[in-house]
Every structure is written in structure tokens, then in C-alpha cells.
Design an enzyme around this catalytic site. Structure first.
Site, short mmCIF file in Angstrom:
data_model
loop_
_atom_site.label_atom_id
_atom_site.label_comp_id
_atom_site.label_asym_id
_atom_site.label_seq_id
_atom_site.Cartn_x
_atom_site.Cartn_y
_atom_site.Cartn_z
N LYS A 154 19.48 29.87 38.05
CA LYS A 154 20.82 29.83 38.65
C LYS A 154 20.77 30.41 40.06
CE LYS A 154 25.67 30.91 37.96
NZ LYS A 154 26.67 31.45 37.06
N GLY A 180 31.35 25.41 40.26
CA GLY A 180 32.14 25.91 41.39
C GLY A 180 33.51 25.27 41.46
N GLY A 181 34.51 25.99 40.97
CA GLY A 181 35.90 25.57 41.14
C GLY A 181 36.33 24.38 40.32
N ASN A 184 35.43 38.75 42.10
CA ASN A 184 35.14 39.69 41.01
C ASN A 184 33.93 40.52 41.36
OD1 ASN A 184 32.71 39.39 38.97
ND2 ASN A 184 33.12 37.34 39.82
N ALA A 185 33.97 41.76 40.88
CA ALA A 185 32.80 42.64 40.99
C ALA A 185 32.68 43.35 39.64
CB ALA A 185 32.96 43.62 42.13
N CYS A 218 23.31 37.12 41.19
CA CYS A 218 24.55 37.90 41.02
C CYS A 218 24.78 38.75 42.26
CB CYS A 218 24.45 38.81 39.80
SG CYS A 218 25.96 39.77 39.58
N THR A 245 28.67 32.95 42.72
CA THR A 245 29.78 33.23 43.64
C THR A 245 29.27 33.57 45.05
OG1 THR A 245 29.70 35.50 42.86
CG2 THR A 245 31.30 34.05 41.82
N LEU A 283 28.06 43.01 35.95
CA LEU A 283 27.20 42.68 34.80
C LEU A 283 27.39 43.61 33.60
CD1 LEU A 283 23.84 41.64 36.47
CD2 LEU A 283 25.73 40.21 35.70
C1 LIG Z 1 34.81 37.23 36.33
C2 LIG Z 1 33.52 36.51 36.58
C3 LIG Z 1 32.34 37.00 36.01
C4 LIG Z 1 31.13 36.34 36.22
N1 LIG Z 1 30.00 36.80 35.62
C5 LIG Z 1 28.82 36.13 35.78
C6 LIG Z 1 27.67 36.54 35.08
O1 LIG Z 1 27.66 37.49 34.30
N2 LIG Z 1 26.52 35.82 35.29
C7 LIG Z 1 26.47 34.72 36.11
O2 LIG Z 1 25.41 34.10 36.25
N3 LIG Z 1 27.59 34.30 36.77
C8 LIG Z 1 28.74 34.98 36.62
N4 LIG Z 1 29.88 34.53 37.26
C9 LIG Z 1 29.78 33.35 38.13
C10 LIG Z 1 30.21 32.06 37.40
O3 LIG Z 1 29.38 31.80 36.28
C11 LIG Z 1 30.18 30.85 38.36
O4 LIG Z 1 28.85 30.63 38.78
C12 LIG Z 1 31.04 31.04 39.60
O5 LIG Z 1 32.22 31.75 39.29
C13 LIG Z 1 31.44 29.71 40.27
O6 LIG Z 1 32.14 28.86 39.38
P1 LIG Z 1 33.76 28.84 39.25
O7 LIG Z 1 34.30 28.70 40.63
O8 LIG Z 1 34.06 27.68 38.36
O9 LIG Z 1 34.14 30.15 38.63
C14 LIG Z 1 31.09 35.18 37.05
C15 LIG Z 1 32.29 34.70 37.62
C16 LIG Z 1 33.48 35.34 37.40
C17 LIG Z 1 34.74 34.78 38.02
#
Ligand SMILES: Cc1cc2nc3c(=O)[nH]c(=O)nc-3n(C[C@H](O)[C@H](O)[C@H](O)COP(=O)(O)O)c2cc1C
Length: 314
Positions: A174, A252-253, A70-71, A131, A202, A74
Site C-alpha cells: 500500500k 481514495g474518496g 485523521n491522526a 501511514c 492519505t 495506528l
Molecule cells: C480514520 C482513518 C483511519 C485509517 N487507518 C488506516 C490504517 O490503519 N491503515 C491504512 O493502511 N490506512 C488507513 N487509513 C487510510 C485509508 O485506508 C485510505 O487509504 C484513505 O483514507 C483514502 O481512501 P478514502 O478517501 O476512501 O478514505 C485510514 C483512513 C481514515 C480516514
């Protein structure tokens, strides 16, 4: 037999260790029809900045095997919009609330935290120092850096100290995964006064459209998340926890209780469910119920008996 799933993050007591990850759960209202939100251990909001942001242009999301990039960039209503439009609903839910905060400089991060201090119903802040989809201008001494805070222990120290100076609420730093020594970064956050570490954000990654020979995402790169990152996230959680005394929150995942248990066993005091929410909006509750079942079946009275219980292989 009842099991005790309670845990704590800084000054905040949680009835269970299942949180939702920033940016994957909107501002919670979007998920009220899928679950009783009061069952969550805590809620982490989408990241908030000083000014509203529209985010990056589309295409902003692409699926990959066992994950996604994702990009979003914010996208958020800014701190004033958050206070007016999102906070009233969030504070009524009745579970601990962590507001995710980010800025383009140390002063800006502290400004958002400072503005939120006069608002009730907030238990703490998760500083998004990691981020990958926006550029930062951070200053170390006289040198300007266009890089992530979480890549540099000195930048982490400055950001956490600046926020510590304006709040006594719980502060979570974080961190991101793209570093050679996560322990060093975690130690910097701890020494600057963070109450907890959350990891991982990510991974900076890229997907190419081979017909058009262009990056699929308009931002060119995006953040990789989902089940494909989990083993790396578990390793980073384990490494970070060995280096700090403060609690570490594993991310993470995570899709189910077994995934969550890996993080808890290597030392995480709590977990966050992220990308799984897009596939299965009830995932956090399924993780919670699975944890309860796991403990009950094995007659383990409390979650604290599991946290950090990793054994050496015989
Ligand atoms: C669509 C999307 C938007 C995200 N937006 C943020 C964000 O605004 N702030 C943040 O700290 N992490 C953001 N993340 C990261 C997640 O909070 C998380 O740290 C990361 O995706 C790893 O966990 P996961 O594999 O369970 O998704 C975002 C992730 C995704 C997929």
C-alpha cells in the site's frame, strides 16, 4: 442478464471488486448490523503492529470541505491481541481476508507477517508502507531514515522482499500519494515480489484553529482523505498501472459506483471504500449494487471489459 463482477488480486479470486479500506471498517464486526458482510469482495483489517498501540492523543479527527483529516496513530491490539480477539470473527465471515500490517523497521513488518503465517483464514497481507501519522526508523545501508517506507523505492523494496521471504500468501504493497514519481515506487514493489499495489493512503495535511492559533490535531498533522482526494488518486492509479504488470487496487474518496468506475476504467482491478463508511456505513454495498446496475444497463457482460478500458479522446 447476469453480469460477472469477479476479479483477482494475486492468488485470491474475488466475486466482486469492492473491498473496504484499512482503518475505516474496524475489524468488520462493527459493520455487521449495516450489511451482509458476505457480499463484500474482500475485507482489509485495521493495520496491525507487533505490539499493541493506543494511538495518538485526542483530538485525532477533524472534518474539512469534502474530506477529513485523521491522526489515529495506528491504534490496534497488537498481533497477539488481533489473533486472539479479532481473527476468529473475521475468518468466519467467509470472504477473502487481507490483514493490514505495519512495522517501524523492515524486520518488524516481516515479524508480524511471519507470526500470522501459522494462522488459517488469512488470504494475504496489505503492507501499510504509507501511514502518515507515525514516525518510522528505517535503515538503508548504514543510514537511518525517519520517514515513510513508501517515499523511497529502496525502503519499499526491502520491506516487500523481507515479507516475500516469509510468506507465499498474496502480498499487497500500500503506497502513499506524496511522491513525485509513483511509477518508480510501484516498480520497486513489483520487482521485490509484491502481488499487487494498493493506492492511495492519505495525504499529510494540516488544519489550524485560527482563534487559538494552534493545530487542530494533537499530532499537528494528519492524513487527508475523502472525496477531495479522489481526482488525485485516480491520476496516481492511472500512472502506477502504466508502469507495473501486477494488479493495482484503487483507493481514495470513493462513495458510489461512478467514483469506483473512474478507478476501474484507468486500470484498477478492484477498489476500496474508506472515508465514505463514516458517512454511510452501507456505502460498499451501494457501490457494489451500482456497479452491477451500470454493467447490466449497458449490456456489459463482465467487469473485466471495464478494467483498463480508458480511451484516448478523439
Ligand atoms: C480514520 C482513518 C483511519 C485509517 N487507518 C488506516 C490504517 O490503519 N491503515 C491504512 O493502511 N490506512 C488507513 N487509513 C487510510 C485509508 O485506508 C485510505 O487509504 C484513505 O483514507 C483514502 O481512501 P478514502 O478517501 O476512501 O478514505 C485510514 C483512513 C481514515 C480516514
Amino acid at each position: 442478464m447476469g453480469v460477472n463482477l469477479s476479479t483477482s488480486i494475486g492468488k485470491v479470486q474475488l466475486k466482486n471488486p469492492v473491498l473496504v479500506a484499512s482503518g475505516t471498517f474496524g475489524h468488520a464486526k462493527e459493520f455487521e448490523r449495516f450489511m451482509d458482510l458476505r457480499r463484500l469482495g474482500a475485507i482489509v483489517t485495521k493495520t496491525i503492529t507487533v505490539k499493541p498501540r493506543l494511538g495518538n492523543p485526542p483530538q485525532r479527527i477533524v472534518e474539512t470541505p469534502s474530506g477529513m483529516l485523521n491522526a489515529i496513530g495506528l491504534q490496534n491490539p497488537g498481533v497477539e491481541g488481533f489473533i486472539t480477539d479479532k481473527l476468529p470473527y473475521l475468518r468466519k465471515i467467509g470472504v477473502p481476508l487481507f490483514v493490514s500490517v505495519m512495522g517501524y523497521s523492515t524486520a518488524e513488518i516481516a515479524e508480524v507477517v511471519g507470526r500470522l503465517e501459522s494462522e488459517g483464514g488469512i488470504d494475504g497481507y496489505e503492507l501499510n508502507l504509507s501511514c502518515p501519522n507515525v514516525s518510522y526508523a528505517a535503515k538503508v545501508g548504514s543510514v537511518s531514515h525517519a520517514r515513510m517506507f513508501a517515499h523511497d523505492p529502496e525502503l519499499v523494496r526491502q520491506a516487500v522482499s523481507a515479507c516475500r521471504a516469509v510468506t507465499s500468501r498474496t502480498l499487497i504493497a500500500k503506497l502513499g500519494p506524496d511522491v513525485s514519481d509513483i511509477g518508480l515506487i510501484a516498480e520497486a514493489a513489483e520487482s521485490a515480489g509484491a502481488d499487487a499495489i494498493a493506492l492511495i493512503n492519505t495525504f499529510v495535511a494540516m488544519v489550524v484553529d485560527v482563534e487559538r492559533r494552534v493545530p487542530v490535531l494533537a499530532n499537528k498533522t494528519g492524513g487527508l482523505s475523502g472525496p477531495c482526494v479522489r481526482p488525485i488518486a485516480v491520476r496516481l492509479t492511472w500512472e502506477a498501472k502504466k508502469r507495473v504488470r501486477i494488479p493495482v487496487i484503487g483507493i481514495g474518496g470513493i462513495r458510489n459506483a461512478k467514483d469506483a468506475l473512474e478507478f476501474l476504467i484507468v486500470g484498477a482491478c478492484a477498489v476500496q471504500v474508506g472515508t465514505a463508511n463514516f458517512m454511510n456505513p452501507a456505502a460498499p454495498i451501494e457501490v457494489l449494487e451500482g456497479l452491477e446496475k451500470h454493467l447490466k444497463q449497458r449490456k456489459i457482460p463482465a467487469l473485466t471489459d471495464v478494467i483498463g478500458s480508458l480511451k484516448d479522446r478523439a
